[in-house]
Every structure is written in C-alpha cells, then in structure tokens.
Design a protein around this motif. Sequence first.
Motif, PDB file in Angstrom:
ATOM      1  N   SER A 154      81.415  67.017  22.256  1.00  0.00           N
ATOM      2  CA  SER A 154      82.972  67.190  21.997  1.00  0.00           C
ATOM      3  C   SER A 154      83.582  67.726  23.384  1.00  0.00           C
ATOM      4  O   SER A 154      84.360  66.970  23.682  1.00  0.00           O
ATOM      5  N   ALA A 155      82.777  68.404  24.140  1.00  0.00           N
ATOM      6  CA  ALA A 155      83.335  69.226  25.257  1.00  0.00           C
ATOM      7  C   ALA A 155      83.397  68.036  26.448  1.00  0.00           C
ATOM      8  O   ALA A 155      84.428  67.877  27.104  1.00  0.00           O
ATOM      9  N   LEU A 156      82.534  67.124  26.224  1.00  0.00           N
ATOM     10  CA  LEU A 156      82.766  66.014  27.330  1.00  0.00           C
ATOM     11  C   LEU A 156      83.710  65.084  27.092  1.00  0.00           C
ATOM     12  O   LEU A 156      84.577  64.578  27.734  1.00  0.00           O
ATOM     13  N   ALA A 157      83.815  64.831  25.671  1.00  0.00           N
ATOM     14  CA  ALA A 157      85.057  63.861  25.388  1.00  0.00           C
ATOM     15  C   ALA A 157      86.238  64.418  25.692  1.00  0.00           C
ATOM     16  O   ALA A 157      87.167  63.857  26.150  1.00  0.00           O
ATOM     17  N   PHE A 158      86.589  65.905  25.361  1.00  0.00           N
ATOM     18  CA  PHE A 158      87.541  66.604  25.637  1.00  0.00           C
ATOM     19  C   PHE A 158      88.033  66.383  27.044  1.00  0.00           C
ATOM     20  O   PHE A 158      89.223  66.193  27.455  1.00  0.00           O
ATOM     21  N   SER A 159      86.864  66.833  28.028  1.00  0.00           N
ATOM     22  CA  SER A 159      87.305  66.816  29.322  1.00  0.00           C
ATOM     23  C   SER A 159      87.589  65.517  29.971  1.00  0.00           C
ATOM     24  O   SER A 159      88.705  65.402  30.723  1.00  0.00           O
ATOM     25  N   ALA A 160      87.127  64.521  29.605  1.00  0.00           N
ATOM     26  CA  ALA A 160      87.387  63.065  29.990  1.00  0.00           C
ATOM     27  C   ALA A 160      88.809  62.840  29.331  1.00  0.00           C
ATOM     28  O   ALA A 160      89.626  62.356  30.211  1.00  0.00           O
ATOM     29  N   ARG A 161      89.177  63.074  28.203  1.00  0.00           N
ATOM     30  CA  ARG A 161      90.383  62.820  27.654  1.00  0.00           C
ATOM     31  C   ARG A 161      91.619  63.433  28.292  1.00  0.00           C
ATOM     32  O   ARG A 161      92.523  63.138  28.814  1.00  0.00           O
ATOM     33  N   ARG A 162      91.350  64.733  28.609  1.00  0.00           N
ATOM     34  CA  ARG A 162      92.101  65.671  29.123  1.00  0.00           C
ATOM     35  C   ARG A 162      92.407  65.235  30.717  1.00  0.00           C
ATOM     36  O   ARG A 162      93.415  65.147  30.937  1.00  0.00           O
ATOM     37  N   SER A 163      91.291  64.955  31.332  1.00  0.00           N
ATOM     38  CA  SER A 163      91.568  64.711  32.613  1.00  0.00           C
ATOM     39  C   SER A 163      92.350  63.411  33.039  1.00  0.00           C
ATOM     40  O   SER A 163      93.408  63.321  33.730  1.00  0.00           O
ATOM     41  N   SER A 164      92.064  62.431  32.024  1.00  0.00           N
ATOM     42  CA  SER A 164      92.845  61.172  32.173  1.00  0.00           C
ATOM     43  C   SER A 164      94.536  61.281  31.570  1.00  0.00           C
ATOM     44  O   SER A 164      95.275  61.019  32.425  1.00  0.00           O
ATOM     45  N   LEU A 165      94.356  62.127  30.621  1.00  0.00           N
ATOM     46  CA  LEU A 165      95.717  62.463  30.139  1.00  0.00           C
ATOM     47  C   LEU A 165      96.661  63.309  31.164  1.00  0.00           C
ATOM     48  O   LEU A 165      97.979  63.088  31.529  1.00  0.00           O
ATOM     49  N   VAL A 166      95.955  63.978  31.975  1.00  0.00           N
ATOM     50  CA  VAL A 166      96.483  65.154  32.908  1.00  0.00           C
ATOM     51  C   VAL A 166      97.190  64.257  33.972  1.00  0.00           C
ATOM     52  O   VAL A 166      98.154  64.272  34.506  1.00  0.00           O
ATOM     53  N   ARG A 167      96.297  63.388  34.464  1.00  0.00           N
ATOM     54  CA  ARG A 167      96.610  62.379  35.565  1.00  0.00           C
ATOM     55  C   ARG A 167      97.798  61.359  35.159  1.00  0.00           C
ATOM     56  O   ARG A 167      98.752  61.287  35.978  1.00  0.00           O
TER      57      ARG A 167
END
Length: 814
Positions: free
Chosen positions: A178-191
């Motif tokens: 879950s944490a991996l999915a979160f960070s991948a999603r978040r970083s792409s969304l942040v960008r």
Amino acid sequence: MSSPGKSPSRLQAEFKVDDAEVETALSGILRDSLTPVTLGLGILYALLTVGHLLVLPAGIKFLMAGVATGTALLFLGFYLYVRKHTIPLAWANPLGLVIVGLILFNSLLHLWLTSDPLQTTNVILLVIGAGLLFLSSKWLILSYGLSLGGWLLVALMSPPHPSWIHFGFAVVIGMTVSALAFSARRSSLVRLERLRIRDRLQQAELQRRAIELETSIGVGQKIISLLDINSLLHAIVHFIKEQYGFSFVGIFLLDAASDSLVIRAASGQNADELMKRGWAIKKDANSIIGWTATQRQPYFASDVRNDPHYLQNEWSPNTRTELALPLLMGDSLLGVLDIQCERLEVLSAKNIPVMELLASQVAIALQNASLYQSEARRRSQAEILYDVAHAISRTLDFSEVLNLILQELVKIVPYDRAAVLLREDNALQAVASRGFPLQITLQDLRIDGDDIFDQIDHSHCPLLLEDVSQRQTWQNLTGVPVARSWVGIPLIQQDTVIGLLSLAREQGEPFSEEEIKLATTLGGQAAVALTNTRLYHNLLVFNETLEQIVAERTQALQQAYSELERIDRAKTDFIEIIAHELRTPLTILHGYAQMLMQDQAIQAMPHQKQLASGIYTGAERLHEIVNSMLDVLKVEVISKELNPQPVDLSILARQLVKSLSTALEERHIQLTMTWEKPHLTVMGDSEMLYKALNHLVINAIKYTPDGGKVWIEGRNVPAAQSRLGQDAIEISIHDTGIGIAPEEQEAIFLKFYQTGKVSLHSSGKTKFKAGGAGLGLAIVKGIVKAHKGVIWVESPGYDEKSCPGSHFYIQLPA
Ligand code: ADP
C-alpha cells in the motif's frame, strides 16, 4: 516586467510552486474522489449484506448483515451529501479516515465473530485500498496504525492459532504494498499538480502582462492621436480604469499658484461630481496624493483602512486600496496619477511598475500637449501679427486697422474691453474701441488730465493695474462696467507717447507678462498705422500744394512763352520791315555813290573822291547786312527752297578763297586748304553751301588777329565715325583766333547772338573782331540743317592774348 529573452532559472524562480498549494490541490483530488468511493463502497456493502445472509453461519449472519446494511446506508448517505455539497478541503482527509474506520469496523467485527485468521484478508485489502485513497502520508499512517492496532487487538482476543502470525506478516506486507502504491501515486500526482499550478500561474501572469502591454500601447496611441490635453487626459483615465477594472482613476495636476493638486481628469466613482467641483488637494504629506507629490515617489496603500495617509472622504467611501504615482518630467513635477480600488485583490504591489510606466507616458503626453499648445499659440500669434501687418500695408484707413488690431488682439490676449486713445491737448480721446456697451460712443470715451497716462507718458512703458480699485485716481466712465484688472500700453511715435492702448478685464486673472508683451507688439502696430496715416495725410496735402504751385508756374511760363513768342514775332516783323524799307534807299545810295565815284570832277578832287568812296563802301556793307537779315529770316524755310545738285566742295572753297584774297592779304592771314581727295562732292544747293562756307571763313578771318592762320580741310568720314550715322563729307575750318568760351559754343548758333560787347566791335567785314549782326552762324546752321547735316564747334576757350583758336566742323551726307 518580463522580457522575451529571460533565463529559465528566473522564470522558474518567478513561478515557484508553494508546497502548501500542492497539498491543498492533493486534498482537492481526495475530496473529488470521495464521491465515487462512497458510492462504490455503498453499493459494495449493500451486496455484502446479501452475501453475509447467504454465506455466513446462522449465528453471526444477521449481525453482520445488519452492520453491513448500516455501513452501506452510511456510505450512500455520505455519497448523497458530498454530491450535493462541496465539503471544505480540510474535511477530505478526516472523512477518508472515517471511511477507512467504517470498513475496518466491518472487517474486524467479522474477524472477531468468526475468529478465523483468514478473515485478515479483509484488513489487508483495506490497508491496500487506503494506500490508493489517501494522498497525505500523515493520514495514511494514521489509517495504518488504526488498522494494525485493531487487527492486533482482535487477534489477541481470539483463540491462539499459528496462522495469526502468518496473517500478521500478510498485514505488514499489505501495508508495504500500500505504501509503495501510495508513494508512486502521490509523487506522480504531486508532479502533475505542480505543473498544473505553474501553468495556471504562468497563464495568469501572461494575461496580466498582456493587459499591461495593451494598456501601455493604448495609452501611447491616445497620446499620438489626441492633441487636446483635456480630451487626452480623459481618454487615458477612462482607458486605464476599463483595462484593469479599477473603481477610480484620476489625474491631478499641480497648480503652482495655490500649491495644490487640482483634478484635471477622472473616471469612475463620482468622477463627474469631483470634476465639477474642481477637487483640489493640498501638496503636503497629509494625504496619499499630497505625499506622492511632495516625495515624488509612488505610494501604495494595500489597505486604506489601516493607512495613516489615507484621507477618508465622502466621494470614495468603499475604497480599499489606493496607488498614487508622481507625474514627472525631468526634475519637475507635473501632477499625480491616482488609482483606487474597492476590491483588495485587483490592485497589488505587482501593478506598481506598469503603473509607473503609464505615469511616465502621461507625463510625456502632458509635456507634448503643452508644447503643442504653446506652439499652436505661438503660431496663432504669428498669424495675427502677420494679418495685422498685412492690413496695415493694405489700407490707409487707420480706424479699419485699429479695429482689426482690437479684434485680433482679443484672440491672444483675452479682454472684456479695449480702446485706442490718442492724446489731444491735455486729454485722451478714443479713436477705436471694442467691448463697450452699445450706447457708449467713441466721443464718450474721453479722459481728461489723467495721472495714469502721465505715468505711462513718463516711463514709455506699459502699466499694469492688477486691481483698479486699489488705484485712488482710477476714473470709471459712467455707463461702463467696473473693471478689475487693467493694462495701458503706450503708443510711441518717434520717441513721443502719442496715446495708449487700454485693455480691461472685469474678472479673472490680471494680464500676464506674456500677454502684456503681445499687446505691446500690437500696440506698436497701432502706432505704425497711425504714423502711416499721418504721413499719408501729409503727403496728400503736400501733393495738393505741389500740384497748385506747378499749375501756377505752368501758367506763368505759358504767359511768358506767349509773350516771348509775341516779342520774337514783333522783332522778326520789325527786322523784315526795316530790311525791306532800308533796301530801296540803300540801292539809291549805292547807285548815287557809284555815280559820284565815276564822276570826272570828283575823281579830280582827292578829298571828295575819298568821301564818295567811303559812302560807297558803307552803302555796300549796309547792303550785305540787310541781305543777312533777310537770309536769317529765311532760315526756317530754306529746306523748301533748296535746289539740290552735285556740288564739288573743293571747287566751291577755292572760289571762296579767291574772293577773299584781298582781305587775307590786308590782314596778313595765311590760309591753307587740304583736301583728302581732289574732289569732294555732295548733293546740295551750291549757292547756299557757298554762303555757309563764306560765313565760316569770314568769321575765321574776323576773329584771328593779323598774321594768323586759317585752314580749310575736306575729308570723307565713314559711317562709324560720322555724327550722321552714315558716310559723310566733312569740311572743317580752323583758325588761330581768339577762340570761343565753352559755355558759348552752343549759343553762338542762335540768331543775333554775339559774344563780347557790341560797342567794342570794329566795323568792316573782315577786320579783326569786326562787328556783325550775330546772324552768320544762325544762317550757316540753317543751311547745314536744310542739307541734313550737322555743325559744331570745338575750342579750348576764349583768350584774346593766347589765341587758342576755334575749329568749326560741318558734316554733310556723302
Ligand atoms: P557775327 O556776325 O557777330 O560774326 P556770327 O553769328 O557769325 O555773328 O557769330 C556769332 C559769334 O560767334 C560772334 O560774335 C563771335 O563772337 C563768335 N565767333 C564766330 N566765329 C568765330 C571764330 N572763328 N573765332 C572766334 N569767335 C567766333
């Protein structure tokens, strides 16, 4: 301000995206996802209710189905709420946690009721789902903590089983995934969000700059297209206000006299009213506009309610922000550009640079317009001066010129009344006026013994009375409105003040120095007009007098001429009568003298013989004189009586010399003849030409002392040298005689003209200085003229001692 060649690092710095802004955007995404998530979960739990009823053992199935139904209802309720209402962003994460909590409650209840470690999978799914739902690590960790804590609690409360440990690991692995999915999603969304925000900021900035550019260009265009300062300023304030949506834009110009800033153009709230009242603000630091004018710096009040310089006024009660910019041209302050806004966000410090640019454009426009206006004013002054000068040269009617001067003057020096007054003894009398009440005539405009004029007369300079009421001796003419300011311009003619140009204003500003200068110039023109008229008048009088004198003199001359003509006629008649009357007795005398001389008895007596000979010679001489008198009378008609035939002048001359041989011998005069050719022939009357040569040679002998010389010469003269303008034959006779004074060389050819005293003449035809009747040369001239020839004499002068000689020339057509 940006420029096209800007470096990327500066651009990035300018559009730096704030982390908080990104977090807010992420919360927005979460909030947006709540709608589908709650709906999906609502439907899922509705299905789970059915599933529970079908699959679960009887002991727990109703409880679980009931809880699932409640959860489904809650989710659907959430769904309906979030669909209808925009929930605050701050609620997004807590709501997410509530959702996680609800699902966790269902999963843990199921786990606890069944005590089956396998049901841990629900918790693992929840943990993975939370990683896909949340975008904030804080809230995600909270949900992890909640899930793990809950599971551990249920696991510990449940009967021990080796699978618990296995599922405990599974939960941790689920959390990791879950944490991996979160960070991948978040970083792409942040960008993505960062890009989106930057794009939005850039767009807003570009839009702002486009407006600035458009405004600047628009103002520039107005400056180019409008030359009238008032229309220009109004156009500019209106344009700036519309471009930015400000609530008020005004231009205040500095009024040096009152040291205040007076509104000249305004657009927006109460603008018309302010303009009508001529709103003025003192140039001091007590107001935003005053401060800007004194400090010559822009002033920005981001919120006027907290600003110490803001002056609360009834005209702009809702103003929240204000920006004042000085209008500067070089070192001098022209005024202030003032901008006000009712909304805080419309006007910000960011606007200052572009507004400063606009202010400098306005200052340039003001400068241009004032230059243009002064240029236009100067041109109109020059035109007026030209018109007046032209009018002066065109007419000599001075009242027309003076009226024109007054009419043109009012265009460049506004006045209410004007008059041109001329000095008459001790008073001033108007000769032209303008602006006086109709019933006031020029005669009424008379000022007796005035000290104001005396002052001008004395100084030769214009006199300005800023307020005539301050002057004790001011004479107000009855029926004429009271003047406020007055100026008198001296009219000077040859250093004398002949009058004055009087200009009066009933109100307003007194006459300025420049106006006085212009009035003085036109006053000078008025003086010129008056001078011209006077000169013209004098000239007219002079011409009239002259004409009269000329007429009188002409008449007198006419009379004298008629008198002379009459005398001349009488003289001619007299000579003719005398000549005719003398001829008969002379012929008798001549005949008897001849008889006496031939008489034998007298011949025998020498004395008597001498007497008879004297009588004979005298009679002969007298005869010749009478003949000359008759010849001269005929001179005028000789040409008609001519008998032209070829005449050889050398033969004629030789005959003549022969006839004079006795006289030449007696006087011991040597006569020489020189002929260019042996024969020089002209067409003419030989008798007349003989007579002419005879007179000239006799004169040469007569006026040459004894022992002198006489020459007769003949030659051909080519046309180029001839006085006749054609080929001629020239006979010249010159002598070594007494000569002729230059002043007499013309006159001797007149009838009866003799030089010297008649009484001194000796008698005898060829004797030295023998007296004649003064007719010889007149006859010669008449004969030469009749032959279309010319005669003249040359002599160095008259001198009986040195005997310079005379040289007579005759030219006859060849
Ligand atoms: P007059 O009969 O007196 O000679 P003329 O008409 O012949 O009258 O001459 C006019 C005057 O011109 C003379 O009185 C004389 O003074 C002057 N005159 C003419 N010929 C000569 C000359 N050859 N030399 C000097 N004087 C001359």
